[in-house]
Design an enzyme around this catalytic site. Structure first.
Site, PDB file in Angstrom:
ATOM      1  N   GLU A 323      32.439   2.938  53.633  1.00  0.00           N
ATOM      2  CA  GLU A 323      31.839   4.220  53.257  1.00  0.00           C
ATOM      3  C   GLU A 323      30.378   4.046  52.837  1.00  0.00           C
ATOM      4  O   GLU A 323      30.024   3.072  52.161  1.00  0.00           O
ATOM      5  CB  GLU A 323      32.646   4.867  52.132  1.00  0.00           C
ATOM      6  CG  GLU A 323      34.121   5.043  52.514  1.00  0.00           C
ATOM      7  CD  GLU A 323      34.824   6.085  51.681  1.00  0.00           C
ATOM      8  OE1 GLU A 323      34.153   6.807  50.921  1.00  0.00           O
ATOM      9  OE2 GLU A 323      36.060   6.189  51.789  1.00  0.00           O
ATOM     10  N   GLU A 336      31.623   1.645  49.208  1.00  0.00           N
ATOM     11  CA  GLU A 336      32.926   1.004  49.017  1.00  0.00           C
ATOM     12  C   GLU A 336      33.616   0.805  50.351  1.00  0.00           C
ATOM     13  O   GLU A 336      33.226   1.366  51.377  1.00  0.00           O
ATOM     14  CB  GLU A 336      33.822   1.835  48.097  1.00  0.00           C
ATOM     15  CG  GLU A 336      34.190   3.207  48.644  1.00  0.00           C
ATOM     16  CD  GLU A 336      35.055   3.999  47.672  1.00  0.00           C
ATOM     17  OE1 GLU A 336      35.446   3.446  46.631  1.00  0.00           O
ATOM     18  OE2 GLU A 336      35.333   5.172  47.958  1.00  0.00           O
ATOM     19  N   ASN A 338      37.554   1.160  51.761  1.00  0.00           N
ATOM     20  CA  ASN A 338      38.940   1.542  51.520  1.00  0.00           C
ATOM     21  C   ASN A 338      39.810   0.690  52.430  1.00  0.00           C
ATOM     22  O   ASN A 338      39.865   0.912  53.645  1.00  0.00           O
ATOM     23  CB  ASN A 338      39.154   3.032  51.794  1.00  0.00           C
ATOM     24  CG  ASN A 338      38.616   3.885  50.673  1.00  0.00           C
ATOM     25  OD1 ASN A 338      39.015   3.734  49.519  1.00  0.00           O
ATOM     26  ND2 ASN A 338      37.693   4.773  50.984  1.00  0.00           N
ATOM     27  N   GLU A 344      42.091  11.025  56.121  1.00  0.00           N
ATOM     28  CA  GLU A 344      41.395  11.684  57.223  1.00  0.00           C
ATOM     29  C   GLU A 344      41.389  10.867  58.505  1.00  0.00           C
ATOM     30  O   GLU A 344      40.605  11.153  59.430  1.00  0.00           O
ATOM     31  CB  GLU A 344      39.967  12.029  56.807  1.00  0.00           C
ATOM     32  CG  GLU A 344      39.097  10.836  56.426  1.00  0.00           C
ATOM     33  CD  GLU A 344      39.218  10.446  54.953  1.00  0.00           C
ATOM     34  OE1 GLU A 344      38.332   9.721  54.479  1.00  0.00           O
ATOM     35  OE2 GLU A 344      40.204  10.864  54.295  1.00  0.00           O
ATOM     36  N   ARG A 389      42.185  19.868  54.314  1.00  0.00           N
ATOM     37  CA  ARG A 389      43.288  19.511  53.424  1.00  0.00           C
ATOM     38  C   ARG A 389      43.779  20.775  52.731  1.00  0.00           C
ATOM     39  O   ARG A 389      43.146  21.277  51.817  1.00  0.00           O
ATOM     40  CB  ARG A 389      42.839  18.493  52.397  1.00  0.00           C
ATOM     41  CG  ARG A 389      42.281  17.217  52.991  1.00  0.00           C
ATOM     42  CD  ARG A 389      42.050  16.175  51.916  1.00  0.00           C
ATOM     43  NE  ARG A 389      41.354  15.010  52.442  1.00  0.00           N
ATOM     44  CZ  ARG A 389      41.274  13.849  51.806  1.00  0.00           C
ATOM     45  NH1 ARG A 389      41.839  13.702  50.623  1.00  0.00           N
ATOM     46  NH2 ARG A 389      40.623  12.842  52.344  1.00  0.00           N
ATOM     47  N   ASP A 599      54.875  70.988  38.915  1.00  0.00           N
ATOM     48  CA  ASP A 599      55.556  71.477  37.720  1.00  0.00           C
ATOM     49  C   ASP A 599      57.045  71.677  37.938  1.00  0.00           C
ATOM     50  O   ASP A 599      57.843  71.524  37.006  1.00  0.00           O
ATOM     51  CB  ASP A 599      54.917  72.793  37.251  1.00  0.00           C
ATOM     52  CG  ASP A 599      55.124  73.030  35.765  1.00  0.00           C
ATOM     53  OD1 ASP A 599      55.615  72.104  35.089  1.00  0.00           O
ATOM     54  OD2 ASP A 599      54.799  74.129  35.282  1.00  0.00           O
ATOM     55  N   ASP A 705      43.777  74.373  26.610  1.00  0.00           N
ATOM     56  CA  ASP A 705      43.894  73.548  25.415  1.00  0.00           C
ATOM     57  C   ASP A 705      45.203  73.916  24.735  1.00  0.00           C
ATOM     58  O   ASP A 705      45.568  75.098  24.669  1.00  0.00           O
ATOM     59  CB  ASP A 705      42.723  73.785  24.461  1.00  0.00           C
ATOM     60  CG  ASP A 705      42.849  72.930  23.201  1.00  0.00           C
ATOM     61  OD1 ASP A 705      42.617  71.710  23.291  1.00  0.00           O
ATOM     62  OD2 ASP A 705      43.218  73.494  22.142  1.00  0.00           O
ATOM     63  N   LYS A 768      48.725  80.957  31.009  1.00  0.00           N
ATOM     64  CA  LYS A 768      49.651  79.828  31.103  1.00  0.00           C
ATOM     65  C   LYS A 768      50.832  80.076  30.166  1.00  0.00           C
ATOM     66  O   LYS A 768      50.765  79.802  28.965  1.00  0.00           O
ATOM     67  CB  LYS A 768      48.941  78.521  30.753  1.00  0.00           C
ATOM     68  CG  LYS A 768      49.818  77.285  30.824  1.00  0.00           C
ATOM     69  CD  LYS A 768      48.999  76.032  30.594  1.00  0.00           C
ATOM     70  CE  LYS A 768      49.886  74.803  30.451  1.00  0.00           C
ATOM     71  NZ  LYS A 768      50.819  74.628  31.560  1.00  0.00           N
ATOM     72  N   HIS A 798      50.915  81.933  35.320  1.00  0.00           N
ATOM     73  CA  HIS A 798      51.873  80.824  35.404  1.00  0.00           C
ATOM     74  C   HIS A 798      52.996  81.070  34.398  1.00  0.00           C
ATOM     75  O   HIS A 798      52.744  81.485  33.271  1.00  0.00           O
ATOM     76  CB  HIS A 798      51.163  79.505  35.081  1.00  0.00           C
ATOM     77  CG  HIS A 798      52.092  78.362  34.782  1.00  0.00           C
ATOM     78  ND1 HIS A 798      52.601  77.556  35.762  1.00  0.00           N
ATOM     79  CD2 HIS A 798      52.599  77.903  33.601  1.00  0.00           C
ATOM     80  CE1 HIS A 798      53.365  76.627  35.212  1.00  0.00           C
ATOM     81  NE2 HIS A 798      53.390  76.821  33.898  1.00  0.00           N
ATOM     82  N   HIS A 800      57.493  79.970  33.384  1.00  0.00           N
ATOM     83  CA  HIS A 800      58.728  79.223  33.625  1.00  0.00           C
ATOM     84  C   HIS A 800      59.900  80.189  33.587  1.00  0.00           C
ATOM     85  O   HIS A 800      59.844  81.223  32.906  1.00  0.00           O
ATOM     86  CB  HIS A 800      58.915  78.124  32.572  1.00  0.00           C
ATOM     87  CG  HIS A 800      57.955  76.988  32.722  1.00  0.00           C
ATOM     88  ND1 HIS A 800      58.299  75.778  33.266  1.00  0.00           N
ATOM     89  CD2 HIS A 800      56.627  76.897  32.431  1.00  0.00           C
ATOM     90  CE1 HIS A 800      57.244  74.973  33.285  1.00  0.00           C
ATOM     91  NE2 HIS A 800      56.210  75.641  32.779  1.00  0.00           N
ATOM     92  N   THR A 935      51.748  70.737  26.080  1.00  0.00           N
ATOM     93  CA  THR A 935      51.319  69.347  25.898  1.00  0.00           C
ATOM     94  C   THR A 935      49.829  69.284  25.543  1.00  0.00           C
ATOM     95  O   THR A 935      49.016  69.900  26.223  1.00  0.00           O
ATOM     96  CB  THR A 935      51.554  68.543  27.190  1.00  0.00           C
ATOM     97  OG1 THR A 935      52.918  68.703  27.590  1.00  0.00           O
ATOM     98  CG2 THR A 935      51.260  67.081  26.980  1.00  0.00           C
TER      99      THR A 935
END
Length: 1207
Positions: A323, A336, A338, A344, A389, A599, A705, A768, A798, A800, A935
């Site tokens: 290397e 070095e 190896n 590889e 790798r 709703d 609100d 509402k 609106h 219910h 709510t």
């Protein structure tokens, strides 16, 4: 002074020191005399190998086994306890267990036992692979001492080349240029400091007895020398059994070039050209290329010649690598040798056509290179090759090793069900041992999963093949570095081929990842989770969803599809909000708003209807109900319920419904200053919300609100007006304007409030009636008065139908001058929902109020919802509510809340006291000051009522004992003023008694809140959840931070589940059952899923759930939550709590640097983990004090296991 340590056996040589004679021939040399002594046991006569043992594991073991099989050599594997199910042992003819009681790595380092296994089983050769014992001279010698061939260099060459210091000296002797460095290992950090002071920085620590980046540390600051010495020594000791280090001057910006050599026992040495290994991270190679792109020929010739010269000088036999570092000026330095096969080696094989492993074995048998047909002049390069790798490391988390069970491996377009799968496609090679479904990736060994090799005629072509192969991979169950490799392969600089070792560090974009969606496997996880642990959303009843698939009325599709007829939204887009309101007012006949999409199911089915079922009917609605005033399909409770319980994004719902219904205006509830939340927000949050809503398709905002507090309403109106939406300011109706004895909410109250709203700029005036209190005569009185007062303003009502009078009230309102009223399709109407659409349509046919809607269309529409409603049986209100109830005129409970209160009463064990809860609701309302109930104010009244029933309190008792009682937080916050001011003010002295001196608000609460920093919030969310965070997610987090976090974590874990059929979403599939999975964004992508079986409980508290996915076997491991309650596991770090420090990767604790009570700073090292032979320092995430430590030295951990708590 630094000096070379004396080594036993190196000083004394029985035969004395002989002179080396090296011939100058490039192809053949006489073996150095000084080395003949060490190789005296090696015969020069070829001796065929009959049985070979590989002293290694994983893919290199399999690579050698394959070579042996082709050579008709019997193979032997060894395996540790942790590898007993590993593939390499199954690939060998024989396999033997080693290392009983030893740590995982130590098992493969146990030389005596390996030799014993070889002797007992008539092995005549051992191949060391790479890593482990491959560069241990004592192992090579132990083999030859007992007459077993070592497939590699002689023991003396292994020793000499394995010692980086001696290898360096050999290079100097051979005339090869080396990097300045220490002449021998450094014994201490002090010696390292001396070298740094003499030669300057930067320097690099290197392990003297191994490579692969282990024990390697670059030091650029003098104060870091000691810490890096300790870490490098520890890593080297762990990886190679010897922590010796040496120091070199660090060459900056080099290319890392290595030359493959082959030598035989007859003095011949050749090279097989070079590889470029410059793409490195932490000194570990990631991508290797052969040959080195654009390497000048004179440098190639010089480097290969020097490699051969050095190999001859030391008498090298077998395969090895020399290397070099090549600097930008064209100077290269030996670093070095190896003395083994390299990871590889594959790219060299691909470009030369030479099988290196078989060559190694033949050389070990005694063959010469010429006998193998390997002459330098015959070695030719053929094209280019790249190796990537692929590792089980997560590049998004600093390449932390990941462990676990691989559930899917799909190289190419196939899925191998049970074993290792070879690659597909021209020019692709895969070397692996763990890439199969069911493989367990442990923290004990290297993280390498697959080596992917691409070969083509040139470097760019090889890159293209590699890119294609990586994109085809599907690996599930563990994280891999595939996203990083893809970024590398698509980088323009990489494609040129000229890189240095700084490439990764200087290209931060390589770490920008688009996360793998992994949708199919995540979907299986979800189904498995529901099968094992039950529904992901709490079920309110014991009823099961029906098994039918609702029939969708025919609508032209495909090439026959036609654009829906024009509707009121076309008017809005053309005329704008003011023009739209004017056209509505001019319209002859009664307009209808359909609440079915919001709703109605909020009131009847706990808001649980999913986008999936809304989308299926939307095209029919668009084509047949184009004259609707609007479709109410968003806002209110649907927003947080979608995130919280349905695991889907409300913004996506809005956008998708808009595409399917382009002609009908959409309407939503906006809680004024509360937006769609239950608390106050900074004003910029409300404005931003409205802006995003309009962009996603919302048209009309019904702004109210809960206390009719005008300042809160006006904030919402201003926000909607700025966003370009239609402003419908709504008055929350309560009381009874037709009853002259009820004076608080009389006609004047509503007229005065309406006057203020008109002055504030509303386009439409809304009434509402959330509890269904508007009786027919009251409706006629209120609406006629408002119509006379505001002749040009459209009025929308609106209500219910809780009492059953809804149809009558809406007809009365229409006759009195209302322009639009609310209805729900017949099968979703009545009781706490809205009045029947069919009834209103029939009642107004052929009158001045004719709606323009046909009963036939209503019936067809209703049939779909009648079937669909049965899918939501677990939330069906009719379980507890069998009919409407006129007592709402007394208790005044809003329609949606009525159903929820019933469910809550059942869940709290108050089912038999629900009548008492209803009565107490009226008492609680009076205690709170007789307020409008919608709510979130209705929740305050409901909480107070249930509190009183549970504690057996009367109204008088509450007033008397208020100072000593602990009231629900919603009640306390109401009295503090968090909701705004109620009509008529707060009741005293009850307010003072309940608050006990707590802080109060005199004006609009939102005015005291600083603007929210959306940019900062997004940064925090991206840090927490990754780059998938969108602007709408930031908006959702601003409103519901914890809910959004939970949703993002759910989506990350299970992927999108909103396209599953509702029964599967709620209950999971039966066994065996076939079903389909689809994805919104992927046309033509449909999954066929068949549930096969559920396994028994394992020791980890998991059950394996088996599926067939598109005909391929898949399985997932699901923790059984009920069983886990009885099993003990290490605690996990708390998500989102910065002081709760978790393990960043699976591994073992090797050093705890703090103790309980220590004061520490952010970034200070607190603990060191080791996994896959890599050490990681865990740093403190915050300043603080160590409150507890949950681990001990040596403890093995999983990812995210709690390490310590810091406060």
């Amino acid at each position: 002074m630094l000096r070379l340590k004396a080594r036993a056996g190196q000083i004394c040589q029985a035969a004395g020191q002989l002179t080396r004679v090296v011939q100058s021939s490039p192809l053949k040399a006489t073996q150095p005399q000084a080395l003949r002594y060490y190789s005296a046991d090696e015969s020069t006569t070829a001796q065929p190998i009959k049985k070979l043992l590989v002293a290694n594991r994983g893919e290199i073991a399999i690579r050698v086994f394959r070579a042996c099989t082709e050579m008709n050599i019997r193979t032997v594997a060894i395996y540790s306890e942790q590898d007993k199910m590993h593939m390499h042992r199954q690939k060998a003819d024989e396999s033997y267990f080693i290392g009983k009681g030893l740590p995982p790595v130590a098992a493969y380092l146990n030389i005596p036992e390996i030799i014993t296994v070889a002797q007992e089983n008539d092995v005549d050769a051992i191949h060391p692979g790479y890593g482990f014992l491959s560069e241990r001279s004592d192992f090579a010698k132990a083999c030859t001492d007992v007459g077993i061939k070592f497939v590699g260099p002689s023991s003396e060459v292994v020793r000499k080349m394995g010692d980086k210091v001696e290898a360096r000296q050999a290079a100097i002797e051979a005339g090869v240029q080396v990097v300045p460095g220490t002449p021998g290992p450094v014994a201490s950090a002090k010696e390292a400091l001396e070298f740094c002071e003499q030669y300057g920085l930067p320097v690099i620590f290197k392990a003297a007895y191994g490579g692969g980046g282990r024990g390697m540390r670059v030091v650029k600051n003098i104060e870091d020398v000691e810490e890096n010495f300790d870490r490098a020594y520890s890593e080297a000791l762990s990886a190679f059994g010897n922590g010796a280090l040496f120091l070199e001057k660090f060459i900056e910006r080099p290319r890392h070039i290595e030359v493959q050599i082959l030598g035989d026992g007859h003095g011949n040495v050749i090279h097989l050209y070079e590889r470029d290994c410059s793409v490195q991270r932490r000194h570990q190679k990631v991508v290797e290329i052969a040959p080195a792109p654009h390497l000048p020929q004179h440098l190639r010739d010089s480097m290969t010649a020097d490699a051969v010269k050095l190999a001859r000088h030391v008498g090298y036999k077998n395969a090895g690598t020399v290397e070099f570092l090549l600097d930008k000026n064209g100077h290269y330095y030996f670093i070095e040798v190896n003395a083994r096969l390299q990871v590889e080696h594959t790219v060299t094989e691909e470009v030369t056509g030479i099988d290196l492993v078989q060559s190694q074995i033949r050389i070990a048998e005694g063959k010469s290179l010429p006998e193998l047909g390997l002459r330098q002049e015959d070695i030719r390069l053929n094209g280019a090759a790249i190796q990537c790798r692929m590792t089980t490391e997560d590049p998004a988390r600093g390449f932390q090793p990941d462990t676990g069970r691989i559930e899917v491996v799909c190289p190419g377009w196939s899925i191998d069900r049970s074993r290792y799968s070879s690659g597909e496609g021209m020019g692709i090679r895969l070397d692996s041992a763990s890439a199969f479904a069911g493989a367990i990736i442990s923290p004990y060994y290297d993280s390498l999963l697959v080596k992917v090799i691409a070969q083509a005629r040139d470097h760019p072509s090889a890159c293209s093949k590699m890119l294609r192969a990586l994109k085809e991979f599907r690996i599930r169950g563990v994280k891999t570095n595939i996203p990083f490799l893809l970024n590398v392969l698509e980088n323009e600089e990489f494609l040129t081929g000229v890189l240095d070792t700084y490439f990764i560090d200087e290209n931060p974009q390589l770490f920008s990842f688009y996360p793998s969606q992994n949708r199919a496997q995540k979907l299986l996880y979800y189904l498995g989770q529901v099968i094992v642990n039950g529904s992901s959303t709490p079920l309110a009843t014991n009823l099961k969803p029906s098994e039918i698939t609702p029939s969708v009325p025919e609508t032209p599709v495909g090439f026959q599809a036609t654009k829906p007829p024009e509707g009121w939204r076309d008017v809005l887009l053309k005329e704008g909000p003011e023009g739209f309101a004017k056209k509505v007012r001019e319209h002859k006949g009664l307009l209808l708003m359909d609440t079915t999409f919001r709703d109605a199911h909020q009131s009847l089915l706990a808001t649980r209807v999913r986008t999936h079922d809304l989308k299926r009917i939307s095209p029919y609605v668009a084509h047949n109900f184009n004259n609707l005033f609007s479709s109410e399909n968003w806002g209110g409770a649907t927003f947080d319920v979608a995130l919280r319980f349905l695991h889907e994004c409300p913004w996506d719902r809005l956008a998708e419904l808009r595409k399917l219904m382009p002609n009908i205006p959409f309407q939503m509830l906006l809680r004024g200053a509360n937006a769609v939340g239950y608390t106050n927000y900074p004003d910029n949050v409300v404005f931003k919300f409205c802006d995003e809503a309009v962009k996603h398709g919302m048209d009309i905002f019904r702004i109210f609100d809960s206390l009719n507090y005008l300042p809160n309403i006006v904030v919402g109106m201003d926000a909607v007006g700025k966003a370009g939406g239609v402003i419908e300011a709504a008055i929350s109706y309560t009381g009874d304007v037709s009853d002259p004895t009820r004076t608080k909410y009389n006609l004047d109250y509503y007229v005065d409030l309406a006057t203020e709203l008109v002055k504030a700029g509303t386009h439409i005036l809304g009434i509402k009636d959330m509890a269904g209190l508007l009786k027919p005569q009251a409706a006629e009185l209120l609406i006629s008065t408002l119509r006379d007062k505001f002749p040009d303003i459209p009025i929308h009502v609106h209500t219910h139908d809780t009492a059953g009078a809804g149809v009558a009230s809406m007809l009365a309102a229409a006759r009195a001058g209302a322009d639009a009223v609310d209805v729900a399709v017949d099968s979703m109407s009545g009781m706490t929902s809205q009045p029947s659409m069919g009834a209103i349509v029939a009642a107004t046919e052929r009158t001045d109020l004719d709606t323009g809607v046909t009963l036939e269309d209503v019936s067809t529409y209703s049939a779909y919802w009648e079937q669909t409603r049965n899918l939501y049986a677990p939330f069906e209100c009719c379980v507890t509510m069998k009919s409407g109830n006129a007592d709402i005129y007394v208790n005044e409970i809003p329609g949606g809340q009525y159903t929820n209160l019933q469910f809550q009463a059942f869940s709290l064990g108050l089912a038999d006291q629900f009548e008492e809860v209803k009565k107490m609701y009226s008492v609680a309302n009076k205690l709170l000051g007789d307020i409008p109930k919608v709510t979130p104010s209705s929740k305050v009244v409901g909480d107070m009522a249930q509190f009183m029933v549970q504690n057996k309190l009367t109204g008088e008792m509450v007033e008397d004992r208020a100072e000593e009682l602990s009231f629900p937080s919603s009640v306390v916050e109401y009295f503090q003023g968090y909701l705004g001011k109620p009509p008529g003010g707060y009741p005293e002295p009850l307010r003072t008694k309940i608050l006990k001196g707590a802080k109060t608000f005199d004006g609009r609460p939102g005015t005291t809140l600083p603007p929210l920093d959306f940019g900062k919030l997004k940064e925090e969310l991206v840090e927490k959840h990754g780059p998938v965070v969108r602007d709408v997610d930031v908006m959702s987090s601003a409103l519901y931070p914890k809910v959004l976090d939970d949703f993002m974590e759910f989506r990350s874990k299970y992927g999108p589940v909103d396209t599953l059929d509702t029964r599967l979403f709620l209950m999971g599939p039966k066994i065996p059952e076939e079903c389909e999975g689809r994805w919104r964004s992927k046309r033509g992508k449909t999954l066929s899923i068949k549930t096969l079986a559920v396994g028994d409980l394992n020791k980890n508290g998991e059950r394996e759930v088996f599926f067939e996915l598109n005909g391929q076997l898949r399985s997932v491991l699901i923790k059984d939550e009920e069983a886990m309650k009885e099993m003990h596991f290490h605690p996990k770090a708390l998500k989102g709590v910065k002081g709760s420090v978790g393990a960043p990767m699976p591994g073992s604790v090797i050093d705890i640097k703090v103790k309980v009570g220590d004061k520490i700073e952010k970034g200070q090292p607190v603990l060191v983990l080791s996994a896959m032979k890599m050490e990681m320092v865990v740093s403190a995430p915050i300043d603080g004090e160590v409150k507890s430590i949950a681990v001990t030295d040596g403890m093995k951990l999983e990812g995210d296991d709690l390490l310590m708590d810091i406060e």
